[in-house]
Design an enzyme around this catalytic site. Structure first.
Site, PDB file in Angstrom:
ATOM      1  N   CYS A  19     -19.986 -14.488 -26.692  1.00 46.88           N
ATOM      2  CA  CYS A  19     -19.843 -13.583 -27.832  1.00 46.88           C
ATOM      3  C   CYS A  19     -18.628 -13.984 -28.657  1.00 46.88           C
ATOM      4  O   CYS A  19     -17.537 -14.159 -28.116  1.00 46.88           O
ATOM      5  CB  CYS A  19     -19.702 -12.134 -27.359  1.00 46.88           C
ATOM      6  SG  CYS A  19     -19.649 -10.956 -28.743  1.00 46.88           S
ATOM      7  N   CYS A  66     -17.478 -12.098 -31.255  1.00 52.78           N
ATOM      8  CA  CYS A  66     -16.907 -10.960 -31.992  1.00 52.78           C
ATOM      9  C   CYS A  66     -15.417 -10.812 -31.690  1.00 52.78           C
ATOM     10  O   CYS A  66     -14.900 -11.348 -30.726  1.00 52.78           O
ATOM     11  CB  CYS A  66     -17.671  -9.680 -31.689  1.00 52.78           C
ATOM     12  SG  CYS A  66     -17.127  -8.793 -30.221  1.00 52.78           S
ATOM     13  N   CYS A 117     -14.517  -8.260 -28.194  1.00 51.87           N
ATOM     14  CA  CYS A 117     -14.678  -8.653 -26.792  1.00 51.87           C
ATOM     15  C   CYS A 117     -13.460  -9.423 -26.292  1.00 51.87           C
ATOM     16  O   CYS A 117     -12.908 -10.260 -26.998  1.00 51.87           O
ATOM     17  CB  CYS A 117     -15.935  -9.502 -26.615  1.00 51.87           C
ATOM     18  SG  CYS A 117     -17.470  -8.576 -26.799  1.00 51.87           S
TER      19      CYS A 117
END
Length: 192
Positions: A49, A51, A54
């Site tokens: 991930c 983003c 996170c």
């Protein structure tokens, strides 16, 4: 291309999944009095991930997150060291107050498509055999955390070279789950 660093659990290729794996523990990064979370099931939908929410280990470009059924995730050693990172986020990420490692994230909204699944960081586990990442989500978001845009083509190529398809959202199957939940809530699709 192998000089592109993504995440420690991705950089040397994907670890094999144990066919009979039934779970294990996650431990924070503290040297003593570690927070421990027990997961009594194999994980699902493991992914890289990009983003900005996170948790990523030091030097990692991506986080690696899997999900497990909520009822299979429990804090087994000292729960008082955990705190929610952002009370307003859809995923309530629980991190150690000393080392800042995120152990698990939980969705409280019962109408959310992923309600009942906890997000976990299996790289914090001493056990081998967890599900391997199957895709990369929110890849473009790594630009927001400092990756130069001109490196994106090479990063996507590196992800593909290890068998992790990059997306700028979730995988198509998980996007279908989210859209189906919205349709159910709007009455467009009847619940099964």
């Amino acid at each position: 291309m192998s000089d592109i660093k993504l995440h420690p659990s991705l950089d040397n290729g994907l670890s094999p999944v144990a066919s009979n794996f039934t779970g294990g523990t996650l431990q924070c990064l503290c040297t003593a009095n570690k927070v421990e979370v027990t997961i009594s099931a194999q994980t699902l939908h493991n992914h890289a991930c990009g983003c900005s929410k996170c948790w990523k280990p030091a030097g990692a470009t991506f986080a690696v997150i899997a999900v497990a059924p909520r009822e299979k995730v429990s804090v087994t050693a000292p729960a008082d060291k955990l705190a929610i990172v952002d009370e307003h986020a859809a995923i309530q990420r629980h991190a150690c107050t000393e080392c800042s490692a995120h152990l698990y994230g939980r969705i409280g909204n019962k109408d959310h498509a992923f309600y009942g699944l906890d997000f976990v960081h299996t790289e914090l586990s001493p056990q081998a055999g967890w599900s391997a990442p199957g895709f990369a989500a929110f890849v473009s978001s790594i630009i927001e955390t400092g990756t130069p845009p001109q490196e994106m083509k090479a990063i996507r190529a590196r992800l593909r070279s290890i068998g992790v398809e990059p997306y700028d959202c979730l995988s198509p199957d998980l996007m279908d789950v989210l859209a189906t939940q919205v349709a159910k809530l709007r009455g467009v699709v009847q619940p099964k």
